[in-house]
Design an enzyme around this catalytic site. Structure first.
Site, PDB file in Angstrom:
ATOM      1  CG  HIS A 156      -1.961   0.941   1.342  1.00  0.00           C
ATOM      2  ND1 HIS A 156      -1.757   2.262   1.675  1.00  0.00           N
ATOM      3  CD2 HIS A 156      -3.293   0.813   1.140  1.00  0.00           C
ATOM      4  CE1 HIS A 156      -2.919   2.896   1.681  1.00  0.00           C
ATOM      5  NE2 HIS A 156      -3.879   2.045   1.349  1.00  0.00           N
ATOM      6  CG  ASP A 233       0.483  -2.439   6.161  1.00  0.00           C
ATOM      7  OD1 ASP A 233      -0.490  -2.607   6.907  1.00  0.00           O
ATOM      8  OD2 ASP A 233       0.419  -1.809   5.086  1.00  0.00           O
ATOM      9  CD  GLN A 236      -6.736  -4.809   3.693  1.00  0.00           C
ATOM     10  OE1 GLN A 236      -7.644  -5.627   3.882  1.00  0.00           O
ATOM     11  NE2 GLN A 236      -6.975  -3.547   3.386  1.00  0.00           N
ATOM     12  CE  LYS A 259      -7.359  -0.567   5.976  1.00  0.00           C
ATOM     13  NZ  LYS A 259      -8.112  -0.154   4.804  1.00  0.00           N
ATOM     14  CB  CYS A 397      -3.661   3.217  -1.725  1.00  0.00           C
ATOM     15  SG  CYS A 397      -4.968   4.421  -1.501  1.00  0.00           S
TER      16      CYS A 397
HETATM   17  N1  PLP Z   1      -1.812  -0.830   4.478  1.00  0.00           N
HETATM   18  C1  PLP Z   1      -2.707  -1.614   3.866  1.00  0.00           C
HETATM   19  C2  PLP Z   1      -2.294  -2.969   3.406  1.00  0.00           C
HETATM   20  C3  PLP Z   1      -4.001  -1.141   3.663  1.00  0.00           C
HETATM   21  O1  PLP Z   1      -4.900  -1.914   3.044  1.00  0.00           O
HETATM   22  C4  PLP Z   1      -4.360   0.152   4.106  1.00  0.00           C
HETATM   23  C5  PLP Z   1      -5.705   0.692   3.862  1.00  0.00           C
HETATM   24  O2  PLP Z   1      -6.395   0.307   2.955  1.00  0.00           O
HETATM   25  C6  PLP Z   1      -3.386   0.908   4.767  1.00  0.00           C
HETATM   26  C7  PLP Z   1      -2.132   0.386   4.930  1.00  0.00           C
HETATM   27  C8  PLP Z   1      -3.706   2.263   5.294  1.00  0.00           C
HETATM   28  O3  PLP Z   1      -4.582   2.122   6.376  1.00  0.00           O
HETATM   29  P1  PLP Z   1      -5.314   3.390   7.009  1.00  0.00           P
HETATM   30  O4  PLP Z   1      -5.967   4.123   5.877  1.00  0.00           O
HETATM   31  O5  PLP Z   1      -6.290   2.782   7.954  1.00  0.00           O
HETATM   32  O6  PLP Z   1      -4.280   4.195   7.682  1.00  0.00           O
END
Ligand code: PLP
Length: 440
Positions: A156, A233, A236, A259, A397
């Site tokens: 992401h 990270d 997900q 999420k 993203c």
């Molecule tokens: N990392 C991953 C794999 C994500 O799917 C997302 C959000 O879709 C993020 C980071 C960013 O998360 P947040 O928008 O909750 O900060």
């Protein structure tokens, strides 16, 4: 099929693609060991009984954000109405009570992630802020010229941009683990990227663009072997599987409450205490200090050092409630049930001419990214919306991932344990209608 002897299910068998599925009396697919009472679960989420454009809402954008069970909504309402006070700052009853609940939520998160102690959890607004915190603070302390940071080709932007900026600022180098056509990290190439210059390896546990579950334990072991630290990270993964950060042995692990059935605006990061202790603050101000004089400031111990200012108190309480709920449903049950959804949906989409699934890793979470030859993903999701189906169309993203697979965007169906197989049937029918319309 093997079934427990006393089953309340009326068994029917139906062929889906090449897969054989068992359905219960409400026509929901179950495995040999049914684990989720889907009718009961759906009643926990008030929004699911809505109609959209005259059709029952079919919500398949859980990778973006999940809905909240009533008990989370009610817990936040009760807290705000009857219990609310600031945290850590006052000696009066409301403040004491709020602080106690706030710290109880931290304990729940620590247990949920398998951390050794609650103080290893730092609350942030979510994964984005969590990674920015680590990149900035760890970077300031540990990253120097010619050091190397490794990410992957399926990150992401939240796990890409902070490291890019850090590398630019410190004169370090960003290296990227390639991904195979199936959507798996190429581990042989990863091994080649590692060296005694590697300071940080930052990868996701589950890819939001492909659904791939990455081998984070192995990635961590290999990084540690060259003395590098590891950030996972977990945006997900946290909603979908039982976790144990001590078993993975990663140094940091991030999550986003919105999420995982909790309110938005809250998330955080687990970090090993010896690292937190060595790291300087990122955001500064109230609550993160030990002592301030006009000449000098000394900092509080972690986690307070990294939680400057008044935090999102009600959201933290809501997060604790969401974790209680997930624990009651059972993360292993959730993982098993969602896997049946993944297999069912995959078989359905593979059966449609003109649909290509992008990301066919052997280990996947309940997320299917696909390309429809006849139409752009934005057209596909607009058509699906006419049938009450919420799906995501876009680059998620993860533009470097889209470039890797030669597509500008994909359509993504991301499932939660409140989804049912009928909803995937409806998705498949709606996609077929869309293909027909755009092929005319
Ligand atoms: N990392 C991953 C794999 C994500 O799917 C997302 C959000 O879709 C993020 C980071 C960013 O998360 P947040 O928008 O909750 O900060």
């Amino acid at each position: 099929f093997f079934f427990k002897q006393k089953t309340e299910y009326e068994i029917g068998v139906r062929l889906v693609g090449s897969e054989m599925c068992i359905r219960d009396s409400s026509n929901t697919v179950v495995t040999g060991n049914p684990v989720i009472d889907i009718q009961k679960i759906r009643k926990d989420f008030p929004i699911l009984s809505q109609t959209v454009r005259g059709k029952p809402l079919i919500y398949l954008d859980n990778g973006a954000t999940t809905h909240k069970p009533l008990r989370v909504i009610e817990r936040v309402r009760k807290f705000d109405a009857e219990e609310y006070g600031t945290v850590r700052r006052g000696a009066y009853k409301l403040c004491e009570h709020s602080t106690q609940l706030y710290e109880e939520s931290r304990k729940k998160v620590a247990e949920f992630l398998g951390a050794e102690k609650p103080s290893e959890i730092v609350f942030t607004s979510g994964t984005t802020q969590a990674i920015n915190l680590v990149a900035n603070s760890f970077g300031k302390r540990f990253i120097n010229k010619d050091d190397e940071i490794i990410i992957s080709n399926i990150e992401h932007h939240a796990n890409t941009v902070p490291w890019q900026i850090l590398c630019e600022e410190r004169g370090a180098k960003l290296k990227v683990i390639p991904v195979s056509d199936e959507g798996e990290l190429v581990m042989k190439e990863y091994e080649k990227l590692l060296s005694n210059k590697t300071r940080m390896v930052a990868v996701n546990h589950v890819s939001n663009a492909l659904g791939t579950i990455n081998p984070v334990k192995e990635i961590t072991q290999k990084a540690h072997a060259v003395g590098a630290k590891v950030l996972i990270d977990g945006a997900q993964s946290t909603p979908h599987m039982k976790l144990n950060v001590q078993e993975i042995d990663c140094d940091f692990y991030t999550f986003s409450g919105h999420k995982m059935y909790a309110p938005s605006g809250i998330g955080g990061v687990y970090g090993k205490m010896d690292l937190w202790e060595e790291m300087p603050p990122y955001v500064t101000g109230g609550d993160m200090i030990m002592k301030v004089t006009l000449e000098k400031t000394t900092y509080a111990k972690p986690p307070a050092r990294f939680e400057a200012g008044t935090p999102p108190i009600s959201q933290v309480i809501g997060l604790g409630e969401a974790i209680d709920y997930l624990n009651e449903v059972g993360m292993d049950n959730i993982a098993a049930y969602e896997h049946t959804l993944l297999e069912y949906g995959t078989a359905l989409l593979n059966d449609i001419d003109g649909v290509r699934i992008i990301g066919n890793a052997r280990e996947k979470a309940s997320l299917i990214s696909f390309h429809v030859d006849a139409a752009h993903p934005h057209d596909v999701v607009t058509m699906l919306d006419q049938d009450g189906i919420s799906c995501r169309g876009g680059h998620h993203c993860a533009q470097p991932t889209m470039i890797r697979y030669g597509v500008p965007a994909t359509t993504r169906a991301s499932m939660a344990f409140y989804n049912k197989t009928e909803e995937l049937d409806a998705l498949a029918e709606s996609i077929k209608k869309c293909i027909q319309l755009f092929s005319e």
